[in-house]
Design a protein around this motif. Sequence first.
Motif, short mmCIF file in Angstrom:
data_model
loop_
_atom_site.label_atom_id
_atom_site.label_comp_id
_atom_site.label_asym_id
_atom_site.label_seq_id
_atom_site.Cartn_x
_atom_site.Cartn_y
_atom_site.Cartn_z
N VAL A 1 0.65 -0.91 0.12
CA VAL A 1 -0.06 0.08 -0.04
C VAL A 1 0.96 1.25 0.04
O VAL A 1 1.98 1.25 0.73
CB VAL A 1 -0.98 0.04 1.09
CG1 VAL A 1 -1.50 1.21 1.32
CG2 VAL A 1 -1.86 -1.28 1.23
N LEU B 1 -4.58 6.33 -0.02
CA LEU B 1 -4.07 5.06 -0.06
C LEU B 1 -4.18 4.27 -1.28
O LEU B 1 -5.24 4.19 -1.82
CB LEU B 1 -4.47 4.10 1.27
CG LEU B 1 -4.07 4.84 2.48
CD1 LEU B 1 -4.74 4.15 3.56
CD2 LEU B 1 -2.71 5.00 2.70
N GLN B 2 -3.25 3.80 -2.12
CA GLN B 2 -3.37 3.17 -3.15
C GLN B 2 -2.61 1.61 -3.00
O GLN B 2 -1.48 1.70 -2.25
CB GLN B 2 -2.65 3.84 -4.37
CG GLN B 2 -3.36 5.18 -4.53
CD GLN B 2 -2.69 6.10 -5.69
OE1 GLN B 2 -1.61 5.67 -6.08
NE2 GLN B 2 -3.32 7.02 -6.17
N VAL B 3 -3.41 0.63 -3.53
CA VAL B 3 -2.58 -0.59 -3.23
C VAL B 3 -1.76 -0.80 -4.90
O VAL B 3 -2.20 -0.45 -6.00
CB VAL B 3 -3.80 -1.78 -3.70
CG1 VAL B 3 -3.05 -3.15 -3.70
CG2 VAL B 3 -4.73 -1.55 -2.31
N THR C 1 5.38 3.73 1.59
CA THR C 1 4.40 2.80 2.32
C THR C 1 4.31 2.81 3.84
O THR C 1 5.12 2.92 4.41
CB THR C 1 5.01 1.29 2.08
OG1 THR C 1 5.30 1.19 0.62
CG2 THR C 1 4.12 0.29 2.59
N TYR D 1 2.79 -2.20 5.47
CA TYR D 1 1.83 -2.38 4.72
C TYR D 1 2.32 -3.04 3.46
O TYR D 1 2.07 -2.53 2.35
CB TYR D 1 0.95 -1.22 4.31
CG TYR D 1 -0.20 -0.75 5.42
CD1 TYR D 1 0.18 -1.15 6.72
CD2 TYR D 1 -1.16 0.38 5.37
CE1 TYR D 1 -0.56 -0.31 7.78
CE2 TYR D 1 -1.96 0.79 6.02
CZ TYR D 1 -1.51 0.55 7.60
OH TYR D 1 -2.39 0.99 8.51
N ARG E 1 -5.62 -5.22 0.90
CA ARG E 1 -6.04 -4.07 -0.08
C ARG E 1 -7.20 -3.51 0.48
O ARG E 1 -7.66 -2.43 -0.33
CB ARG E 1 -6.60 -4.91 -1.37
CG ARG E 1 -7.63 -5.81 -1.14
CD ARG E 1 -8.28 -6.72 -2.13
NE ARG E 1 -9.35 -7.67 -2.03
CZ ARG E 1 -9.15 -9.08 -1.43
NH1 ARG E 1 -8.11 -9.47 -1.52
NH2 ARG E 1 -10.26 -9.80 -1.33
#
Length: 348
Positions: free
Chosen positions: A12, A23-25, A70, A104, A323
């Motif tokens: 993440v 927040l981006q996966v 992250t 993460y 996720r």
Amino acid sequence: MDANSPVHWQRVEVSRFGGPEVLQVIDEQGLPQPGPGQVRVRVLTAGTGFTDTIIRQGQYVDVKDKPPFTPGYDYFGVVDALGAGVTDLAPGDFVAEMPVIGGYAQYLCTDAERLVRCPAGLDPAAAVCMILSYTTAYQMLTRECSLSAGDAILVHAAGGAVGTALLELGRELGLQVFGTASAGKHELVRSFDATPIDYRNEKFEAVIARETGGQGVKAAFDTLGGASWSRSYRCLARGGTLVAFGALQLTTGEEKLPGLLWGFAKLLALWPLLPDSRRSVFYNIQRRRQKLPEEFREDLSTLMQWLAEGRLQPAVAAVRPLREAPDVHRQIDTGSIAGKVVLDCSAS
């Protein structure tokens, strides 16, 4: 596992400072390779909490990194590969770490000397609770205070991750515990044999005075902010200690910066001058670890052993896939979580 195989994994990323939407996966291909003195860890679980959200917002003074990075204050995992020169760990060892950012992720590389080896067979969701939440609580109870069985203590935000850790460890140490929490979390507070105080409808100072016969508490643990610190200080018995360890109400907008600064002035400069035999301190786990790394290792190892022995059962509110970190942050921001939500990093 072939380190050169095109393994797909996720982490993440904070794309910019802001709300949960930042927040981006990120999908990665190919495992990171440990350098000399490092190990690669396959992360099993990462903790979440209020500290992660203020890091995401750019309000945490101990994180100087700028996005993208992250997040993830702490994690529990298993050693996956060794870099050159690492001899005191082996693939398959279970380990814990508190990097402040970086947790993460499904894989990461870190200096071997920072890892704390853990007993085999632990529940990964419970184990990650021991790192930030329980070590914070344990050190405040045992390193910052001198408490004996039967002493009364006051815990603010008692339904949260650190709050429930204070409740359980307080029970383990034989303390009489009072905890402020919203009414919806009172059942959880009572499950640790603590007395809940409804901070919305009761003045906790009056409850403490009534329940202790006017004597006050031997320690108060306050993560709320300057105005609350003043009220908690008034709840102390002679010889008692106020441990401040956060400023939650600043980030929620309930307190402004001048009020917090005045709170720090009283906490660190004015109250220590009073001849009332009371103490006031500010606790920060990361700064204490930097000064006393072996103490951190010893305390975390103690808690992991207690967990292995079945003495501790942390309040895990939910285990969510990595996720879903943005949704978890949305919940944390609302203050609706009772206990701690853990991210499962082992599944894609």
